[in-house]
Design a protein around this motif. Structure first.
Motif, PDB file in Angstrom:
ATOM      1  N   MET A 147       0.083  13.116  49.998  1.00  0.00           N
ATOM      2  CA  MET A 147       0.542  14.139  49.014  1.00  0.00           C
ATOM      3  C   MET A 147       0.879  14.679  47.639  1.00  0.00           C
ATOM      4  O   MET A 147       1.343  15.474  47.281  1.00  0.00           O
ATOM      5  N   LEU A 148       1.573  13.667  47.618  1.00  0.00           N
ATOM      6  CA  LEU A 148       2.757  13.623  46.714  1.00  0.00           C
ATOM      7  C   LEU A 148       1.739  13.909  45.666  1.00  0.00           C
ATOM      8  O   LEU A 148       1.526  14.498  44.158  1.00  0.00           O
ATOM      9  N   THR A 149       0.995  13.096  45.523  1.00  0.00           N
ATOM     10  CA  THR A 149      -0.615  12.989  44.363  1.00  0.00           C
ATOM     11  C   THR A 149      -1.488  14.265  44.189  1.00  0.00           C
ATOM     12  O   THR A 149      -1.628  14.493  43.561  1.00  0.00           O
ATOM     13  N   LEU A 170      -1.411  16.643  40.714  1.00  0.00           N
ATOM     14  CA  LEU A 170      -2.864  17.793  40.201  1.00  0.00           C
ATOM     15  C   LEU A 170      -2.609  18.448  40.424  1.00  0.00           C
ATOM     16  O   LEU A 170      -3.136  19.663  39.341  1.00  0.00           O
ATOM     17  N   ALA A 171      -2.276  19.068  41.563  1.00  0.00           N
ATOM     18  CA  ALA A 171      -2.430  20.626  41.766  1.00  0.00           C
ATOM     19  C   ALA A 171      -1.162  21.678  40.813  1.00  0.00           C
ATOM     20  O   ALA A 171      -1.958  22.580  39.518  1.00  0.00           O
ATOM     21  N   LYS A 172      -0.361  20.925  40.041  1.00  0.00           N
ATOM     22  CA  LYS A 172       0.302  21.780  39.550  1.00  0.00           C
ATOM     23  C   LYS A 172      -0.012  21.206  38.069  1.00  0.00           C
ATOM     24  O   LYS A 172      -0.068  22.056  36.909  1.00  0.00           O
ATOM     25  N   VAL A 201       8.835  26.100  46.585  1.00  0.00           N
ATOM     26  CA  VAL A 201      10.139  25.420  47.042  1.00  0.00           C
ATOM     27  C   VAL A 201       9.367  23.893  47.748  1.00  0.00           C
ATOM     28  O   VAL A 201      10.346  22.587  47.515  1.00  0.00           O
ATOM     29  N   HIS A 202       8.826  24.025  48.744  1.00  0.00           N
ATOM     30  CA  HIS A 202       8.448  22.431  48.992  1.00  0.00           C
ATOM     31  C   HIS A 202       7.788  21.495  48.694  1.00  0.00           C
ATOM     32  O   HIS A 202       7.589  20.828  48.498  1.00  0.00           O
ATOM     33  N   CYS A 203       6.987  22.487  47.782  1.00  0.00           N
ATOM     34  CA  CYS A 203       6.432  21.191  46.210  1.00  0.00           C
ATOM     35  C   CYS A 203       7.385  21.149  45.462  1.00  0.00           C
ATOM     36  O   CYS A 203       7.719  19.627  45.412  1.00  0.00           O
TER      37      CYS A 203
END
Length: 615
Positions: A504-506, A510-512, A524-526
């Motif tokens: 999930m962190l990866t 990558l999305a960010k 917020v959850h990210c």
């Protein structure tokens, strides 16, 4: 109060599992200063008189009141779930997430086992979790710098850090975690252009005081109190230097007087300067067949014993018993004769029992082959306690050495003594004269040799680092047994959650990095995933990886500090995963437009995980 077992600062305290009034198992090591004082204080306040030795499994408690010590450890262990709840609540801002994390500890059988007996683990984990809680609470005070609450959590974090390190050196890992967090916090402040460099300096100095100076002061204060309270002799004296022993009430060196210099005809004990190097020792037993020459054993023994006594003689037996004493100096050739067996310290070209590149040292009776050179300062006489001497064998050129390796049962599990061909100076080949009896020499008081506080503080830490603990396994004479095993479902869930979190962190990173637009709760959850979860992952890595790469014997209880962080991470991961899934599937509840999910152009095509799903 006196020293017991391994003694003083590095004692085996005990995984004490008791059933039907009987001690069943002792398997834990490295109980340091703060642990012993806290448990001792709890016992003192609840009526324990300190007379039960905790020496071996199977000893009955009889009339001894141990319940106060157990209650103290249980009270600290019971703080772990509330601490977990508060930490996760601060990091995730979600009460259900915090409840999930805390419940993992509440229902873990391993945590329950560790908390209900007289152990260091609940004390250690209490201070570790206290340090993390103070750290996250301090982080929430960023908008109120130098307020009362800001100072309170900063200073309390320093107190908990000193407690973590005072219990066990594992506390260094949480110190590193807080240090990394503080470094990032200061880096953020440095990039805040609205903050002047003067104000930044104030922030820096405040953290240096609260997280470095205060913990160091408290840590050294713990040892200062320890040295004052536990100041008596015990069976662990031999692990410490002669000067250290001279400050212990009941030790033969305490307030003693003896000759200042070594002379021929003296009766002496010789102590190796390596930590736990032992006293030069011999006994009537011979080396077994096939282990070098079949001659008398010479070992290093860690305790005071009559077989540690040696006579200093001339190599040619020309000692003048009636004339004035002659001092032993650097370069002199001497003969060491064992007092009890009358055998002489000897070496030859047979290999040592364990250290094969060294030569064997034995007790032998022929005078012509057993001479040793004394190596000290050129021309100076050898001083009792203060001279670091080496014994160079005249025939082979090797140096008398305590290898630090433990002999098998035929050697009574004492320390191997060898003659090393490597003549470079090291603590293994350096010795000092500890006890000396010679009626011809004038005595001086040894009180002048007492070490300073910093010297005994340094030596005590060297002993704690180098000395290995004892490992006991008890016999249970009843039908009741207690095992240390964590709840397998919880531990397996933590393991799966670690892998899921990394995935999930990866994805979030990558999305960010790709500039995916995140708004509202999604953002917020990210942030919770990357910041709060990242901190917990770092805590787990710091408390797990060092044990993974250690060469020493490890036990199950060593992994419980890491388990605290993985449990908190599990709560965070499960919560974020549920919210991500809700975000993905919420159009099913609130409505959607466009093609059906089986059409690749549909916005819902990515969540049609099974062919039978039609929406």
């Amino acid at each position: 109060m006196s020293w017991t077992a391994l003694g003083y600062l590095c004692d085996e305290a005990g995984l004490e599992l008791k059933s039907a009034g009987r001690l069943l198992c002792v398997t834990q090591k490295d109980v340091s200063t703060l642990t012993r004082m806290l448990i001792g204080l709890a016992g003192y306040l609840t009526g324990y008189d300190g007379s039960f030795p905790f020496i071996k499994p199977g000893d009955k408690y009889e009339h001894h009141n141990y319940l106060g010590m157990r209650a103290f450890c249980a009270a600290l262990g019971s703080c772990l779930p509330p601490f977990t709840f508060l930490i996760v609540l601060e990091l995730s801002r979600s009460t259900p997430t915090a409840i999930i994390a805390a419940s993992l500890l509440i229902f873990d059988t391993g945590c329950i086992t560790l908390s209900q007996y007289i152990l260091l683990d609940p004390i250690l984990m209490f201070f570790i979790m206290g340090s993390v809680l103070c750290m996250v609470r301090f982080n929430t005070q960023r908008l109120r710098p130098f307020s009362f609450s800001w100072w309170f959590w900063l200073l309390l974090a320093g107190v908990c850090l000193s407690g973590s390190l005072g219990v066990k050196f594992v506390g260094l890992f949480v110190i590193l975690l807080v240090g990394i967090n503080t470094a990032f916090d200061l880096w953020r402040l440095l990039g805040d252009l609205s903050l002047s460099l003067v104000d930044f300096g104030k922030h820096l100095l405040a953290r240096v005081f609260g997280l470095i100076m205060l913990p160091l002061f408290l840590y050294t204060t713990i040892f200062a109190v320890h040295f004052v309270v536990l100041n008596r002799s015990g069976p662990g004296d031999g692990f410490f230097s002669s000067s250290f022993q001279s400050r212990l009430i009941g030790n033969n060196l305490h307030n003693a007087s003896m000759p200042e210099y070594l002379a021929y005809g003296s009766l002496i004990t010789v102590k190796n300067l390596r930590i736990a190097g032992g006293y030069l020792h011999s006994h009537w037993h011979l080396y077994p067949e096939g282990v070098g020459a079949h001659q008398q054993q010479v070992t290093a023994y860690l305790h005071k014993d009559y077989n540690n006594l040696w006579l200093v003689k001339r190599p040619d037996n020309s000692d003048d018993l009636t004339g004035p004493p002659e001092l032993v100096r650097h370069g002199d050739i001497i003969r060491l004769e064992h007092k009890e067996t009358t055998r002489n310290l000897h070496s030859h070209f047979h290999e040592a029992p364990l250290t094969k590149k060294h030569l064997q040292v034995t007790g032998y009776g022929i005078v012509s082959t057993i001479s040793f050179f004394i190596k000290w300062k050129k021309g100076d006489p050898v001083k009792v306690l203060r001279s670091k001497v080496r014994f160079l064998h005249r025939s082979t050129g090797c140096v008398l050495c305590s290898s630090g390796r433990t002999l098998p049962t035929w050697g009574w599990e004492q320390v191997e003594v060898t003659c090393s061909p490597y003549v470079k100076e090291s603590p293994n080949t350096q010795w000092n004269i500890e006890d000396l009896i010679n009626p011809k020499l004038p005595n001086i008081s040894l009180s002048v040799l007492k070490p300073t506080f910093l010297e005994i503080l340094w030596e005590s830490h060297i002993v704690m680092i180098r000395v290995r603990g004892l490992r006991f396994s008890g016999v249970n004479e009843t039908e009741y047994r207690v095992y240390l095993l964590g709840n397998p479902v919880i531990w397996w869930l933590n393991l799966l959650s670690l892998a899921l979190f990394v995935f999930m962190l990866t994805v979030a990173s990558l999305a960010k990095q790709r500039g995916v637009k995140m708004e509202g709760m999604r953002k917020v959850h990210c942030d919770i995933l990357m910041e709060g979860g990242g901190m917990l992952l770092l805590g787990w890595l710091l408390h797990y990886l060092p044990f993974y790469i250690m060469s020493r014997i490890l036990y199950y209880h060593h992994y419980f500090p890491a388990m605290l962080f993985s449990s908190m991470l599990t709560g965070t991961t499960i919560s974020c995963w549920k919210l991500i899934n809700f975000y993905l599937f919420h159009p099913l509840s609130y409505g959607m437009r466009g093609p059906l999910a089986h059409d690749p152009a549909s916005s819902m095509a990515g969540i049609r995980w099974m062919e039978s799903w039609e929406f």
